[in-house]
Design an enzyme around this catalytic site. Sequence first.
Site, PDB file in Angstrom:
ATOM      1  N   TYR A  30       0.955  -1.296  -0.044  1.00 24.05           N
ATOM      2  CA  TYR A  30       0.126  -0.058  -0.103  1.00 24.05           C
ATOM      3  C   TYR A  30       0.829   1.114   0.013  1.00 24.05           C
ATOM      4  O   TYR A  30       1.836   1.339   0.807  1.00 24.05           O
ATOM      5  CB  TYR A  30      -0.926  -0.005   1.406  1.00 24.05           C
ATOM      6  CG  TYR A  30      -1.857   1.284   1.441  1.00 24.05           C
ATOM      7  CD1 TYR A  30      -3.184   1.430   0.747  1.00 24.05           C
ATOM      8  CD2 TYR A  30      -1.091   2.418   1.785  1.00 24.05           C
ATOM      9  CE1 TYR A  30      -3.749   2.545   0.711  1.00 24.05           C
ATOM     10  CE2 TYR A  30      -1.852   3.660   1.962  1.00 24.05           C
ATOM     11  CZ  TYR A  30      -2.896   3.812   1.276  1.00 24.05           C
ATOM     12  OH  TYR A  30      -3.736   4.777   1.520  1.00 24.05           O
ATOM     13  N   GLU A  55      -2.843   7.506  -4.443  1.00 22.19           N
ATOM     14  CA  GLU A  55      -2.939   6.336  -3.669  1.00 22.19           C
ATOM     15  C   GLU A  55      -2.669   5.146  -4.627  1.00 22.19           C
ATOM     16  O   GLU A  55      -3.494   4.775  -5.623  1.00 22.19           O
ATOM     17  CB  GLU A  55      -4.171   5.938  -3.103  1.00 22.19           C
ATOM     18  CG  GLU A  55      -4.085   4.766  -2.381  1.00 22.19           C
ATOM     19  CD  GLU A  55      -5.585   4.506  -1.685  1.00 22.19           C
ATOM     20  OE1 GLU A  55      -5.905   4.505  -0.457  1.00 22.19           O
ATOM     21  OE2 GLU A  55      -6.492   4.102  -2.340  1.00 22.19           O
TER      22      GLU A  55
END
Length: 391
Positions: free
Chosen positions: A109, A197
Amino acid sequence: MDIHEYQAKKILSDFGINVPRGGIAYSPENAEYKARDIGGSRWVVKAQVHSGARGKAGGIILCNDALEVAQATDKLLGKKLVTNQTGPAGKIINRVYIEEATEIDKEIYLGLVFDRGSECIMVVASTAGGMSVEEISKEKPETIIRSKIEVAVGMQGFQAREIAFNLGIETDLISRTAEVIIGCYRAFSELDATMVEINPLVITKDKHVLALDCKMSFDNNALFRRNEVSELRDKSQENPSEVYASDRGLNYVGLDGNIGNIINGAGLAMASMDMIKLAGGEPANFLDVGGGATPEKIVKAFKLISSDEKVKVILVNIFAGINRCDWVAEGIVQALEKIDINMPLVIRLAGTNVEEGNKILKESKINYIQASTLEDAANKAVEALKQLEGK
Ligand code: GDP
Ligand code: MN
């Protein structure tokens, strides 16, 4: 403003970050052709909607041959995808993205956001890629790595390498991963993003660092100077009433109740919402026509509110400071000559020239209920609603 995954990936690739080969498809036939064109033997068909968590909602389909790609596209196109981020209405799938499937070894992530408290850009990374950041912070908080970047200094090479190192990336891939992190930082700062992201950023079985998914949001206040970003807007992914309003300089937020509001100033709008609730009603929207509240804006506000089927009563609450109640009253009268409002209308004017304003309303042909204070206005709106409902 949000953009689609495929648009965000194009930006990443412009900043030197590798993404899987892919293409947009508008029909099943086109999707099958695209898959063969991309090459390989397995593909992923991905719904392009402004939302994450598409995988869990059935919006990401792994396919083992080109025919399956066509079938998956057929299944997704035109459908509303409901994810845990879209709300019950979901978002319409108008395009799908076809990508060569990736053999994943490791999922990471990587997110960049503003940290308002420290006035820095915060890089958040975790080895628990694939899960949402909310899930990671709940279930695997110990995996989270945070790094603050001073905007005046920019991201330094050592900071990016440190993040890569803390993620446990193998030595050979540290500099490549650091380049990805720096690329994200550059995209973030050079394009006035508010969020970048990559989830997941993957290490493939054959040792490449690839962005498998990407979300980006941009600062609306900076869009005027970012043509390459503002062109990516897709209004089909936004609330139609909010689009109509923002295109016309009105601040509008749709809510679930049935009392429609036309108010000048965000503070007064918030106070009015509170008073409606206190009186036992539910606001249908938050509409701030702004300090100007010109007749043109009032016409547009009435059009917007009266097109909302939930609205059963309209409450106009104007406090004229710089503005003048007589001008506003003229605006309301003009607006109601142009559009028919077949529902109770409560009007409260206050401030500069209030007597003249109320006189204009009284002498006009419009059918309305006059209110004097904010409380009076909210009570009368709720009362009118109760009468309609026969209570
Ligand atoms: P999201 O659910 O909206 O975040 O969509 P993603 O693009 O992140 O896809 C969801 C998940 O599907 C990812 O976390 C991956 O685990 C998986 N996935 C997506 N693309 C591929 C692929 O090419 N190969 C494999 N094996 N899995 C994939
Ligand atoms: Mn994802």
